[in-house]
Design a protein around this motif. Structure first.
Motif, PDB file in Angstrom:
ATOM      1  N   GLN A  44       0.763  -1.124   0.003  1.00  0.00           N
ATOM      2  CA  GLN A  44      -0.110   0.004  -0.180  1.00  0.00           C
ATOM      3  C   GLN A  44       0.869   1.288   0.134  1.00  0.00           C
ATOM      4  OE1 GLN A  44      -2.685  -0.590   3.392  1.00  0.00           O
ATOM      5  NE2 GLN A  44      -4.199  -1.543   2.084  1.00  0.00           N
ATOM      6  N   ARG A  45       2.202   1.057   0.495  1.00  0.00           N
ATOM      7  CA  ARG A  45       2.875   2.257   0.440  1.00  0.00           C
ATOM      8  C   ARG A  45       4.022   2.321  -0.952  1.00  0.00           C
ATOM      9  NH1 ARG A  45       0.708  -0.834   4.130  1.00  0.00           N
ATOM     10  NH2 ARG A  45      -0.579   0.759   5.454  1.00  0.00           N
ATOM     11  N   GLY A  46       3.403   1.863  -1.905  1.00  0.00           N
ATOM     12  CA  GLY A  46       4.149   2.086  -3.028  1.00  0.00           C
ATOM     13  C   GLY A  46       5.407   1.191  -3.229  1.00  0.00           C
ATOM     14  N   GLY A  47       5.350   0.188  -2.512  1.00  0.00           N
ATOM     15  CA  GLY A  47       6.621  -0.580  -2.325  1.00  0.00           C
ATOM     16  C   GLY A  47       6.277  -1.919  -3.558  1.00  0.00           C
TER      17      GLY A  47
ATOM     18  N   GLU B  34      -4.558 -11.558   8.934  1.00  0.00           N
ATOM     19  CA  GLU B  34      -5.628 -12.109   8.134  1.00  0.00           C
ATOM     20  C   GLU B  34      -6.492 -13.300   8.871  1.00  0.00           C
ATOM     21  OE1 GLU B  34      -2.905 -10.957   6.844  1.00  0.00           O
ATOM     22  OE2 GLU B  34      -3.355  -9.494   5.462  1.00  0.00           O
ATOM     23  N   TYR B 110       9.967 -10.288   5.745  1.00  0.00           N
ATOM     24  CA  TYR B 110       9.275  -9.283   4.850  1.00  0.00           C
ATOM     25  C   TYR B 110       8.750  -8.042   5.470  1.00  0.00           C
ATOM     26  CZ  TYR B 110      10.348 -13.000   1.481  1.00  0.00           C
ATOM     27  OH  TYR B 110      11.381 -13.830   0.818  1.00  0.00           O
ATOM     28  N   SER B 111       8.290  -8.319   6.626  1.00  0.00           N
ATOM     29  CA  SER B 111       7.498  -7.133   7.268  1.00  0.00           C
ATOM     30  C   SER B 111       7.748  -7.168   8.746  1.00  0.00           C
ATOM     31  CB  SER B 111       5.874  -7.449   7.162  1.00  0.00           C
ATOM     32  OG  SER B 111       5.709  -7.288   5.813  1.00  0.00           O
ATOM     33  N   TYR B 338      11.746   2.729  -2.810  1.00  0.00           N
ATOM     34  CA  TYR B 338      11.598   2.772  -1.538  1.00  0.00           C
ATOM     35  C   TYR B 338      10.015   2.686  -0.977  1.00  0.00           C
ATOM     36  CZ  TYR B 338      16.451   4.095  -1.154  1.00  0.00           C
ATOM     37  OH  TYR B 338      17.921   4.062  -1.439  1.00  0.00           O
ATOM     38  N   PRO B 339       9.564   2.034   0.021  1.00  0.00           N
ATOM     39  CA  PRO B 339       8.383   2.100   0.462  1.00  0.00           C
ATOM     40  C   PRO B 339       8.194   3.320   1.227  1.00  0.00           C
ATOM     41  CG  PRO B 339       9.499   0.581   1.830  1.00  0.00           C
ATOM     42  CD  PRO B 339      10.339   0.875   0.581  1.00  0.00           C
ATOM     43  N   THR B 340       7.112   4.125   0.906  1.00  0.00           N
ATOM     44  CA  THR B 340       7.102   5.404   1.665  1.00  0.00           C
ATOM     45  C   THR B 340       5.630   5.689   1.931  1.00  0.00           C
ATOM     46  OG1 THR B 340       7.554   7.748   1.173  1.00  0.00           O
ATOM     47  CG2 THR B 340       6.742   6.736  -0.572  1.00  0.00           C
ATOM     48  N   CYS B 342       1.737   6.911   1.672  1.00  0.00           N
ATOM     49  CA  CYS B 342       0.732   7.010   0.665  1.00  0.00           C
ATOM     50  C   CYS B 342       0.586   8.456   0.234  1.00  0.00           C
ATOM     51  CB  CYS B 342      -0.456   6.460   0.988  1.00  0.00           C
ATOM     52  SG  CYS B 342      -0.411   4.841   1.395  1.00  0.00           S
ATOM     53  N   CYS B 368       3.439   2.398  10.406  1.00  0.00           N
ATOM     54  CA  CYS B 368       3.752   3.019   8.941  1.00  0.00           C
ATOM     55  C   CYS B 368       4.788   4.169   9.206  1.00  0.00           C
ATOM     56  CB  CYS B 368       2.441   4.013   8.548  1.00  0.00           C
ATOM     57  SG  CYS B 368       1.117   2.865   7.692  1.00  0.00           S
ATOM     58  N   LEU B 371       8.488   4.060   8.192  1.00  0.00           N
ATOM     59  CA  LEU B 371       9.069   4.397   6.833  1.00  0.00           C
ATOM     60  C   LEU B 371       9.680   5.776   6.691  1.00  0.00           C
ATOM     61  CD1 LEU B 371       6.126   2.990   4.687  1.00  0.00           C
ATOM     62  CD2 LEU B 371       8.129   1.995   5.548  1.00  0.00           C
ATOM     63  N   ALA B 442      -2.908   1.136  10.542  1.00  0.00           N
ATOM     64  CA  ALA B 442      -2.863   1.233   9.029  1.00  0.00           C
ATOM     65  C   ALA B 442      -1.962  -0.144   8.562  1.00  0.00           C
ATOM     66  CB  ALA B 442      -2.527   2.395   8.872  1.00  0.00           C
ATOM     67  N   MET B 443      -0.754  -0.135   9.046  1.00  0.00           N
ATOM     68  CA  MET B 443       0.325  -1.127   8.266  1.00  0.00           C
ATOM     69  C   MET B 443      -0.341  -2.553   8.079  1.00  0.00           C
ATOM     70  SD  MET B 443       3.013  -0.434   7.251  1.00  0.00           S
ATOM     71  CE  MET B 443       4.846  -0.364   7.567  1.00  0.00           C
ATOM     72  N   THR B 509      -5.665   5.727   2.914  1.00  0.00           N
ATOM     73  CA  THR B 509      -5.786   4.417   2.308  1.00  0.00           C
ATOM     74  C   THR B 509      -6.892   3.813   2.533  1.00  0.00           C
ATOM     75  OG1 THR B 509      -3.299   4.366   1.650  1.00  0.00           O
ATOM     76  CG2 THR B 509      -4.747   2.233   1.628  1.00  0.00           C
ATOM     77  N   ARG B 513     -10.154   2.893   0.581  1.00  0.00           N
ATOM     78  CA  ARG B 513     -10.878   1.298   0.713  1.00  0.00           C
ATOM     79  C   ARG B 513     -12.280   1.231   0.855  1.00  0.00           C
ATOM     80  NH1 ARG B 513     -10.872  -3.562   3.789  1.00  0.00           N
ATOM     81  NH2 ARG B 513     -10.508  -2.260   5.621  1.00  0.00           N
TER      82      ARG B 513
END
Lengths: 187, 516
Positions: A44-47, B34, B110-111, B338-340, B342, B368, B371, B442-443, B509, B513
């Motif tokens: 969601q953050r453009g990654g 999930e 990964y996260s 880079y993730p950044t 939104c 979030c 980042l 959010a993340m 975001t 949604r």
């Protein structure tokens, strides 16, 4: 043993996961075993987002080995190149030539040149999606393009698209057709 | 029987629903969020609670179990550090209704902040654990885990990993699940009150249970053996079993492990049969260590056949088996991505302003806003664990660093920031706490926080909490002109003692949604 390994590279918001899901459902509808996996941590953050779809008679691992993918689908040229290592010797890269926004500056021409040198089949997926009347459907353009090579009936794709895309059905079917048409000019 | 295409997370959720759970509790965390999301949207009406943190989630489930109800708790691996206290003691008290803890490990991170192996926790707590190799098994194991939990009267840990959680394949589901247990209170203080005199006896009885755990493991259908070649064998567990089988030549002997404590009788039999043995497992060399004590012909992570860190892959198995493996050379010099934040997210503006203020040190937290460490912001000096921003800022202030700035999200503040905030006030510590408030988690996909005003919930606002603590605070609107943001930061930094600035901008975001 027959198998089809598909890697899908893109960035968040390009419909990568949906494209993977549609390929999965089409293969399942045609009676294949399928495993799909995705890494979408910061999507969601453009990654970067990476999906893998494995189709075959019996699939064990959800992961595709480097150097063994039959198809590398790119919703974006840089991300496709970033995942080039997945592609097998006989594999085909079907990649959108339209770039996703990136705050880092770089030469788009150099990237496209690199992609051409690696025999990527480049199609302007976003432009074609716009032409079909749905700019969000670049992923469906790519689906149409790869459908030219996959052993599934056109009617199955159509059925899966209709069952799973409630909005903009006509535009999506058109996007699919445009992708399929475009790839035939290159392949 | 019907079949559905499910991810590992979804399969665990359906397994728990069909096992007759009364409640699911969780704190969101990738890759396990999930599980409860699936229960929430299952249409089964199963009660679910997003707890303030993993410890509280675990205690909720234990309370439900005390009343003879089946309960599922889900969290990411690191969350179990937070819930370790009740988890470990609950193997002393034991459970009444079946209690299953589903933990999502994240090999290769990964996260996540680390890639700890949750199987250690099950060992540490001396309880039973299970490790599915695909979504079908995740579904079946979850149901079986509740049965085992009630039989042993112990919590059972389901060890999942990212590739299982987010890998999808068809799963055959039962038409009808089990009904719910009867709600009853059977008091037994000798079990449920762990004062030292009781705890001593409880530890003895937990140790006595170990034989039963081993027996269940020896007889579990989730462990199986194919005896073929005497020369070479593979022992593999969980998703690593799937990676190993990808390269199975049809001749090598294979032992699949799905439950812990390890079925040692089975393992001994296998090792007596085979020559060289390759152990393929995800995470730490837990199986391999147990085997290496029995024989020197074991290969895996300890002898360098596999790397000690990062996830197991079919690629690594191919290399270990010396199969042909020659991927193309990677394309170099590609522009990084880079993730950044939104586009349009208020965090963009708050961090731009904070960077201009340039505090001596900025301690960060998990969410979030982590980042902000990347370009173009580069406005974060530390990120360690949930809540550490405030705790570390306190330490910095205690030793004389001028006005450290602690950056923490709204949910993280409630999760683990509050105790440190209490200390900040009590010790009159000279820090600025910047709460990045986007009004949800959010993340991980937009789960509610205690401040959410969802139907049937009472919002506990940051303002209420901060007023109660008696700390000076103000609210910042990041969409105001930059001069205003800078002036507000300067004003707050000049105030002595602990001060809090809430930067409030609802997650855009999530708004998009919900509009869909």
């Amino acid at each position: 043993m027959k198998k089809i390994d598909v890697v899908i590279a893109g960035v968040g918001g390009q419909g990568n996961l949906l494209l993977a899901k549609l390929i999965t459902l089409t293969a399942l509808a045609e009676g294949w075993a399928v495993k799909r996996s995705e890494i979408k941590g910061l999507a969601q953050r453009g990654g970067s987002v990476l999906s893998q779809v494995r189709i075959g008679e019996k699939i064990w691992s959800p992961l595709i080995e480097l150097g063994s993918a039959d198809f590398l689908l790119g919703l974006e040229p840089v991300e496709a190149l970033r995942n080039y290592q997945f592609l097998g010797p006989q594999g085909k890269a079907i990649v959108s030539s339209n770039f996703a926004p990136n705050p880092i500056k770089f030469s788009e021409e150099e990237i496209l040149e690199k992609a051409r040198s690696l025999n990527f089949l480049l199609i302007p997926a976003l432009d074609l999606a716009k032409k079909a009347g749905s700019p969000q459907s670049a992923n469906i353009v790519i689906l149409g393009a790869v459908s030219h090579f996959l052993p599934f009936a056109l009617s199955t794709y159509e059925k899966v698209l209709k069952e799973n895309l409630k909005r903009l059905q006509e535009e999506n079917l058109k996007a699919f057709a445009l992708g399929r048409e475009e790839i035939q000019k290159l392949a | 029987m019907s079949f559905k295409i499910l991810t590992g997370d979804e399969a665990v959720a359906w397994g728990a629903i069909h096992a007759g759970i009364t409640i699911s509790t969780a704190y969101p965390g990738t890759p396990a969020s999930e599980i409860q999301e699936t229960i929430a949207s299952s249409g089964t009406g199963t009660k679910y609670v997003w707890a303030v943190n993993e410890k509280v989630a675990y205690e909720n489930a234990l309370g439900a179990s005390y009343a003879n109800q089946r309960a599922l708790i889900s969290m990411k691996h690191i969350g179990l550090n937070v819930a370790a206290d009740p988890f470990i003691n609950s193997t002393f008290t034991g459970v009444n209704g079946g209690l299953v803890l589903a933990v999502g490990d994240d090999p290769s991170m990964y996260s996540s902040q680390n890639e700890q192996d949750s199987r250690f926790y099950a060992q540490f707590a001396k309880t039973f654990s299970m490790e599915p190799s695909d979504p079908q098994e995740a579904y079946e194991m979850t149901m079986e885990a509740f049965e085992i939990s009630e039989r042993l009267r112990l919590p059972v840990l389901l060890r999942l990993v990212t590739r299982l959680c987010y890998g999808e394949s068809p799963v055959h589901l039962k038409e009808n699940g089990k009904g719910k247990n009867e709600l009853k209170l059977e008091k037994d203080v000798r079990r449920w009150v762990v004062v030292p005199s009781h705890a001593r006896m409880l530890h003895k009885s937990l140790n006595e249970k170990q034989k039963v755990l081993e027996e269940i493991s020896e007889n579990s259908p989730f462990n199986s053996m194919v005896l073929k070649s005497k020369k070479r064998g593979i022992i593999a567990s969980g998703i690593a079993y799937a990676h190993a089988m990808e390269h199975w030549d049809g001749e090598t002997s294979v032992l699949k492990i799905g439950t812990y404590p390890l079925p040692m009788k089975m393992i001994r039999k296998f090792m007596d049969y085979c020559g060289e043995i390759l152990v393929v497992e995800e995470g730490e060399p837990i199986i391999e260590k147990a085997l290496a004590e029995l024989s020197p012909k074991v290969h895996g992570k300890l002898d360098g056949t596999f790397p000690r860190q990062w996830e197991m892959t079919p690629d690594l198995v191919a290399k270990a088996l010396r199969l042909p493996y020659s991927p193309p050379t990677p394309v170099e010099n590609l522009p990084p991505r880079y993730p950044t934040f939104c586009p349009g997210c208020g965090y963009n503006f708050t961090f731009k302003a904070l960077k201009k203020i340039n505090p001596q040190v900025i301690t960060g937290d998990i969410g979030c806003y982590s980042l902000a460490v990347f370009p173009p912001f580069e406005a974060m000096d530390t990120t360690v664990c949930m809540g550490a921003s405030i705790g570390m800022a306190l330490g910095l202030a205690y030793v004389g660093v001028k006005k450290p700035v602690a950056v923490i999200g709204d949910s993280t503040f409630f999760h683990a920031g509050l105790p440190a905030m209490v200390d900040a006030v009590h010790n009159n510590a000279d820090i600025l706490v910047l709460i990045m408030d986007n009004e949800l988690v959010a993340m991980t996909g937009g789960q509610p926080t205690p401040a959410s005003a969802d139907e049937g919930k009472t919002p506990v606002t940051l303002e209420q909490v901060l007023t109660g603590l008696g700390v000076t605070f103000d609210v910042l609107n990041p969409y105001r002109p930059e001069e205003e943001l800078l002036a507000k930061f300067k004003e707050m930094l000049e105030k002595p003692g602990p001060v809090v600035l809430i930067s409030r901008s609802p997650c855009i975001t999530e708004a998009k949604r919900r509009a869909k």
